[in-house]
Write an enzyme that holds these catalytic residues in place. Structure first.
Site, PDB file in Angstrom:
ATOM      1  N   ASP A  11       0.831  -1.198   0.000  1.00 48.06           N
ATOM      2  CA  ASP A  11       0.000   0.000   0.000  1.00 48.06           C
ATOM      3  C   ASP A  11       0.873   1.259   0.000  1.00 48.06           C
ATOM      4  OD1 ASP A  11      -1.960   1.917   0.512  1.00 48.06           O
ATOM      5  OD2 ASP A  11      -3.033   0.617   1.922  1.00 48.06           O
ATOM      6  N   HIS A  13      -0.473   4.537  -0.096  1.00 45.84           N
ATOM      7  CA  HIS A  13      -1.206   5.749   0.307  1.00 45.84           C
ATOM      8  C   HIS A  13      -0.515   6.379   1.508  1.00 45.84           C
ATOM      9  CE1 HIS A  13      -4.269   3.588  -2.031  1.00 45.84           C
ATOM     10  NE2 HIS A  13      -4.647   4.814  -2.386  1.00 45.84           N
TER      11      HIS A  13
HETATM   12  C1  B12 Z   1      -4.803   9.808  -3.317  1.00 50.24           C
HETATM   13  C2  B12 Z   1      -5.273   8.406  -3.602  1.00 50.24           C
HETATM   14  C3  B12 Z   1      -4.410   7.564  -4.303  1.00 50.24           C
HETATM   15  C4  B12 Z   1      -3.032   7.985  -4.747  1.00 50.24           C
HETATM   16  C5  B12 Z   1      -2.093   7.798  -3.570  1.00 50.24           C
HETATM   17  C6  B12 Z   1      -0.938   8.794  -3.558  1.00 50.24           C
HETATM   18  C7  B12 Z   1      -0.134   8.588  -2.339  1.00 50.24           C
HETATM   19  N1  B12 Z   1       1.123   8.257  -2.531  1.00 50.24           N
HETATM   20  O1  B12 Z   1      -0.596   8.697  -1.218  1.00 50.24           O
HETATM   21  C8  B12 Z   1      -2.770   6.987  -5.894  1.00 50.24           C
HETATM   22  C9  B12 Z   1      -3.294   7.564  -7.197  1.00 50.24           C
HETATM   23  C10 B12 Z   1      -1.330   6.555  -6.091  1.00 50.24           C
HETATM   24  C11 B12 Z   1      -3.657   5.850  -5.497  1.00 50.24           C
HETATM   25  C12 B12 Z   1      -3.489   4.554  -5.913  1.00 50.24           C
HETATM   26  C13 B12 Z   1      -4.376   3.547  -5.639  1.00 50.24           C
HETATM   27  N2  B12 Z   1      -5.547   3.660  -4.982  1.00 50.24           N
HETATM   28 CO1  B12 Z   1      -6.101   5.216  -4.085  1.00 50.24          CO
HETATM   29  N3  B12 Z   1      -6.912   6.703  -3.358  1.00 50.24           N
HETATM   30  C14 B12 Z   1      -6.528   7.946  -3.170  1.00 50.24           C
HETATM   31  C15 B12 Z   1      -7.668   8.781  -2.550  1.00 50.24           C
HETATM   32  C16 B12 Z   1      -8.314   9.579  -3.668  1.00 50.24           C
HETATM   33  C17 B12 Z   1      -7.290   9.702  -1.423  1.00 50.24           C
HETATM   34  C18 B12 Z   1      -6.459   9.078  -0.301  1.00 50.24           C
HETATM   35  C19 B12 Z   1      -5.952  10.136   0.611  1.00 50.24           C
HETATM   36  O2  B12 Z   1      -4.790  10.502   0.574  1.00 50.24           O
HETATM   37  N4  B12 Z   1      -6.836  10.703   1.455  1.00 50.24           N
HETATM   38  C20 B12 Z   1      -6.501  11.700   2.471  1.00 50.24           C
HETATM   39  C21 B12 Z   1      -6.172  10.988   3.800  1.00 50.24           C
HETATM   40  C22 B12 Z   1      -5.830  12.004   4.840  1.00 50.24           C
HETATM   41  O3  B12 Z   1      -7.317  10.276   4.191  1.00 50.24           O
HETATM   42  P1  B12 Z   1      -7.411   8.714   4.302  1.00 50.24           P
HETATM   43  O4  B12 Z   1      -6.347   8.074   3.518  1.00 50.24           O
HETATM   44  O5  B12 Z   1      -8.780   8.306   4.061  1.00 50.24           O
HETATM   45  O6  B12 Z   1      -7.057   8.511   5.843  1.00 50.24           O
HETATM   46  C23 B12 Z   1      -7.903   9.023   6.860  1.00 50.24           C
HETATM   47  C24 B12 Z   1      -8.577   7.954   7.650  1.00 50.24           C
HETATM   48  O7  B12 Z   1      -8.757   6.754   6.905  1.00 50.24           O
HETATM   49  C25 B12 Z   1      -7.735   7.770   8.817  1.00 50.24           C
HETATM   50  N5  B12 Z   1      -6.835   6.655   8.920  1.00 50.24           N
HETATM   51  C26 B12 Z   1      -5.995   6.107   8.023  1.00 50.24           C
HETATM   52  N6  B12 Z   1      -5.286   5.131   8.578  1.00 50.24           N
HETATM   53  C27 B12 Z   1      -5.667   5.062   9.857  1.00 50.24           C
HETATM   54  C28 B12 Z   1      -5.253   4.234  10.894  1.00 50.24           C
HETATM   55  C29 B12 Z   1      -5.829   4.388  12.137  1.00 50.24           C
HETATM   56  C30 B12 Z   1      -5.402   3.497  13.254  1.00 50.24           C
HETATM   57  C31 B12 Z   1      -6.837   5.356  12.371  1.00 50.24           C
HETATM   58  C32 B12 Z   1      -7.436   5.506  13.699  1.00 50.24           C
HETATM   59  C33 B12 Z   1      -7.238   6.159  11.323  1.00 50.24           C
HETATM   60  C34 B12 Z   1      -6.649   6.011  10.090  1.00 50.24           C
HETATM   61  O8  B12 Z   1      -6.940   8.905   8.947  1.00 50.24           O
HETATM   62  C35 B12 Z   1      -7.013   9.742   7.837  1.00 50.24           C
HETATM   63  C36 B12 Z   1      -7.519  11.096   8.284  1.00 50.24           C
HETATM   64  O9  B12 Z   1      -8.701  10.983   8.961  1.00 50.24           O
HETATM   65  C37 B12 Z   1      -8.610   7.660  -2.010  1.00 50.24           C
HETATM   66  C38 B12 Z   1     -10.090   7.987  -2.085  1.00 50.24           C
HETATM   67  C39 B12 Z   1     -10.517   8.854  -0.951  1.00 50.24           C
HETATM   68  N7  B12 Z   1     -11.143   9.912  -1.280  1.00 50.24           N
HETATM   69  O10 B12 Z   1     -10.235   8.507   0.229  1.00 50.24           O
HETATM   70  C40 B12 Z   1      -8.292   6.496  -2.953  1.00 50.24           C
HETATM   71  C41 B12 Z   1      -8.440   5.076  -2.446  1.00 50.24           C
HETATM   72  C42 B12 Z   1      -7.835   4.972  -1.056  1.00 50.24           C
HETATM   73  N8  B12 Z   1      -7.587   4.337  -3.397  1.00 50.24           N
HETATM   74  C43 B12 Z   1      -8.112   3.200  -3.696  1.00 50.24           C
HETATM   75  C44 B12 Z   1      -7.509   2.276  -4.597  1.00 50.24           C
HETATM   76  C45 B12 Z   1      -8.316   1.012  -4.896  1.00 50.24           C
HETATM   77  C46 B12 Z   1      -6.276   2.519  -5.171  1.00 50.24           C
HETATM   78  C47 B12 Z   1      -5.554   1.630  -6.180  1.00 50.24           C
HETATM   79  C48 B12 Z   1      -5.628   0.142  -5.933  1.00 50.24           C
HETATM   80  C49 B12 Z   1      -6.112   2.009  -7.549  1.00 50.24           C
HETATM   81  C50 B12 Z   1      -5.675   1.157  -8.681  1.00 50.24           C
HETATM   82  N9  B12 Z   1      -6.586   0.335  -9.127  1.00 50.24           N
HETATM   83  O11 B12 Z   1      -4.531   1.251  -9.098  1.00 50.24           O
HETATM   84  C51 B12 Z   1      -4.138   2.153  -6.096  1.00 50.24           C
HETATM   85  C52 B12 Z   1      -3.361   1.378  -5.055  1.00 50.24           C
HETATM   86  C53 B12 Z   1      -1.921   1.697  -5.051  1.00 50.24           C
HETATM   87  C54 B12 Z   1      -1.224   0.998  -3.925  1.00 50.24           C
HETATM   88  N10 B12 Z   1      -0.242   0.182  -4.223  1.00 50.24           N
HETATM   89  O12 B12 Z   1      -1.566   1.155  -2.781  1.00 50.24           O
HETATM   90  C55 B12 Z   1      -9.430   2.934  -3.015  1.00 50.24           C
HETATM   91  C56 B12 Z   1      -9.362   1.911  -1.910  1.00 50.24           C
HETATM   92  C57 B12 Z   1     -10.611   1.088  -1.951  1.00 50.24           C
HETATM   93  C58 B12 Z   1     -10.786   0.105  -0.876  1.00 50.24           C
HETATM   94  N11 B12 Z   1     -10.029   0.052   0.184  1.00 50.24           N
HETATM   95  O13 B12 Z   1     -11.711  -0.617  -1.003  1.00 50.24           O
HETATM   96  C59 B12 Z   1      -9.848   4.390  -2.579  1.00 50.24           C
HETATM   97  C60 B12 Z   1     -10.669   4.457  -1.296  1.00 50.24           C
HETATM   98  C61 B12 Z   1     -10.633   4.980  -3.778  1.00 50.24           C
HETATM   99  C62 B12 Z   1     -11.972   4.303  -3.978  1.00 50.24           C
HETATM  100  N12 B12 Z   1     -13.016   4.804  -3.435  1.00 50.24           N
HETATM  101  O14 B12 Z   1     -12.004   3.298  -4.659  1.00 50.24           O
HETATM  102  N13 B12 Z   1      -4.661   6.270  -4.682  1.00 50.24           N
END
Ligand code: B12
Lengths: 137, 399
Positions: A11, A13
């Site tokens: 992963d 992200h």
């Molecule tokens: C940016 C992004 C990418 C970028 C990542 C860039 C990078 N280096 O970070 C790129 C384009 C590379 C990417 C790739 C992929 N992505 Co992407 N990505 C996103 C996106 C749009 C935003 C993620 C992000 O940064 N959010 C901002 C942060 C701050 O928020 P967050 O990650 O949600 O984390 C929050 C909480 O979850 C929490 N949290 C996180 N971890 C933890 C742990 C604990 C203990 C706690 C309490 C809280 C917590 O804290 C954060 C703040 O509140 C999301 C969609 C979305 N809107 O969430 C999809 C998403 C995460 N990606 C997804 C997918 C599927 C992929 C790919 C597999 C796509 C593909 N087919 O190639 C690849 C995987 C690559 C890999 N090897 O991991 C899916 C995951 C789906 C799932 N889990 O079922 C999402 C949800 C999009 C979707 N709706 O389909 N991605």
């Protein structure tokens, strides 16, 4: 208190990982951030080398389930990690999923705290409450 | 130069061979014995027949330190210390995962250096009695601690003559190489300057004990008299601990040695017995190895196996890895002009294990995959150690 954190498996992200690092430090934890692409064994090994009390794993791309299933067997090989607090959060299944199913399943995998799509601050509040509770015992 | 009344002895890391004017015999080394005792055990009668002036010994047995690393995790302490040790030229490395130390057997062989490692500096109380009681049973010459600085005083109190160096793991869990590397490199140097074992061999000879590669090198100008090889050639001596390559100067653009017709290069980490672990380490880091294993119809599991088949595969891998290291693919110390080589000569233990066809197969794989070339040099095996005998004959100063 020492915390080892990182993003499990293949992963990449990284955004949440950076926020987790900052937030934990702001709350006074000593953080060992292994970053993205971290394998389970490296998490446990880092806990051993640092003497960390908490392991906080995040998973965003849907891989968590596969790794979760391996936690118990791997952790059992370590002789000094019984008191390690195990926490996981992020997107713990593919798609949205239902926390009522997901949480007990992950607890069964060996996690003390499970935060599926829970906002970070709420998650860290839970962690601190858990630590306080444990210290009372 | 006559070999009449001369006894020639070669002590290798894995076995020794002795040659009279009429016979040549070979024995596996018994590492529980001093080299001299081992030699006398097998060949006392033959040796007794020769005057000390007529016994000539060469040895390649004193190359390298035998190292044991005790660390607390595979991903950090053991991995980092192993990496530093390999980079310091060490061949033989065993590791112990500290939490399971009671399950490990104690090696009977003398360990040249024990490395104890684990924990970042803010972590304390990692080691306890299980370490000290293991060490009490272990026979070692040097011991060094490179773990958490907080634990250093306790380690110093409990382990006699322990050297304390800075932690090789920093507070970000990153590797810090310098001090351990310098320490190991110095030990290695002292080791080469004279192992007691080798010194004791002067009891049976009045002549200087030469390094084996020196003798082999002396044979090279005479080699085409004995074999139908076509110049230029390279000679590979793949042994138990190291791999030696001798090559004619025509095969390199720039030369480092100017007096000799042939140059020499050693890969200390490539052997099939004593440096087996580092050979496997090198193999796993070569992206073509899996294809080669497939070509040889085996899987990666062969690395965990013992026995004739596994040794054969390791020998084949050693040939491939050495050729890679000498080619442009892995720019090393020199790059040989592979298109110009006409013969590959192989000597050492490998000739007892592989056939000419099996070696040709590897050489062909290398030329095809790495050089994309159809060129196929001739492969010649020195199965009866003729090169070594030739070398002793060839070097006037030796006899
Ligand atoms: C940016 C992004 C990418 C970028 C990542 C860039 C990078 N280096 O970070 C790129 C384009 C590379 C990417 C790739 C992929 N992505 Co992407 N990505 C996103 C996106 C749009 C935003 C993620 C992000 O940064 N959010 C901002 C942060 C701050 O928020 P967050 O990650 O949600 O984390 C929050 C909480 O979850 C929490 N949290 C996180 N971890 C933890 C742990 C604990 C203990 C706690 C309490 C809280 C917590 O804290 C954060 C703040 O509140 C999301 C969609 C979305 N809107 O969430 C999809 C998403 C995460 N990606 C997804 C997918 C599927 C992929 C790919 C597999 C796509 C593909 N087919 O190639 C690849 C995987 C690559 C890999 N090897 O991991 C899916 C995951 C789906 C799932 N889990 O079922 C999402 C949800 C999009 C979707 N709706 O389909 N991605």
């Amino acid at each position: 208190m020492k915390v080892v954190t990182g993003v499990v498996g293949n992963d990449i992200h990284v955004v949440a990982n950076r926020l987790i690092d900052l937030s934990l430090r702001a709350r006074g934890f000593e953080v060992f951030n292994l970053g993205v692409n971290t394998y389970l064994e490296e998490f446990f090994d880092a806990a051993v080398e640092t003497g960390a009390e908490v392991l906080l794993i995040s998973s965003l791309n849907g891989e968590a389930e596969g790794w979760g299933r391996e936690v118990k067997a791997l952790k059992a090989k370590y002789k000094h990690l019984d008191n390690l607090i195990m926490m996981i959060g992020g997107n713990l299944v593919v798609g949205s999923g239902n926390a009522e199913d997901i949480v007990p399943r992950y607890k069964n995998y060996g996690f003390d705290l499970v935060c599926h799509q829970v906002d970070l601050n709420t998650g860290l509040d839970t962690l601190e409450a858990f630590i306080q509770e444990r210290n009372k015992q | 130069m006559s070999l009449e009344n001369k006894l020639l002895i070669d002590v290798g890391s894995t076995y020794f061979k002795i040659s009279t004017e009429t016979s040549i015999e070979q024995h596996f080394r018994d590492f529980n014995k001093d080299i001299l005792d081992d030699l006398m055990h097998h060949c006392a009668e033959t040796i007794g027949k020769y005057d000390k002036q007529n016994v000539h010994i060469c040895s390649s047995a004193n190359g390298g330190l035998n190292t044991l690393i005790i660390g607390i995790t595979n991903s950090y302490s053991l991995k980092y210390a192993t990496n530093i040790a390999f980079n310091s030229g060490i061949n033989i490395i065993d590791t112990i995962l500290y939490q399971d130390i009671e399950d490990y057997s104690v090696p009977s062989e003398l360990v040249d250096v024990v490395i104890i490692v684990g924990g970042i500096d803010s972590c304390a109380g990692i080691f306890n009695d299980s370490l000290y009681s293991y060490l009490a049973k272990l026979d070692y010459s040097n011991i060094v601690f490179v773990g958490s600085s907080q634990d250093a005083p306790m380690i110093e109190q409990n382990i006699e003559n322990v050297d304390i160096l800075p932690n090789i793991i920093d507070n970000k869990l990153h590797i810090v190489e310098e001090s351990l590397k310098e320490y190991l490199t110095n030990l290695y140097q002292q080791d080469i300057e004279g192992k007691e074992d080798i010194k004791s061999l002067y009891a049976i000879t009045d002549n200087q004990i030469y390094p084996t590669p020196y003798i082999v090198n002396s044979a090279l100008p005479l080699i085409d008299a004995r074999y139908s090889i076509v110049n230029p050639f390279i000679l590979l001596d793949i042994g138990g601990a190291t791999t030696d390559i001798h090559y004619s100067k025509d095969l390199v653009e720039e030369n480092i040695v100017t007096e000799n017709e042939y140059d020499r290069l050693v890969f200390k980490k490539l052997g099939v017995y004593k440096s087996k672990q580092s050979l496997i380490f090198a193999a796993k880091n070569n992206e073509f190895v899996y294809e080669l294993l497939m070509h040889l119809k085996v899987t990666e599991n062969i690395f965990n196996e013992q026995g004739a088949k596994a040794t054969k595969i390791l020998m084949q891998l050693a040939i491939f890895l050495v050729l890679c290291k000498l080619s442009h693919y892995r720019k090393a110390y020199v790059n040989l002009k592979f298109q110009t080589i006409n013969s590959f000569v192989l000597t050492g233990g490998i000739t007892k294990v592989l056939s000419t066809e099996e070696i040709e197969d590897i050489v062909a794989f290398f030329y095809k995959k790495i050089l994309t070339s159809e060129h196929r040099p001739k492969v010649v095996l020195d199965a009866n150690y003729d090169i070594w005998t030739l070398g002793v004959k060839g070097d006037e100063s030796c006899l």
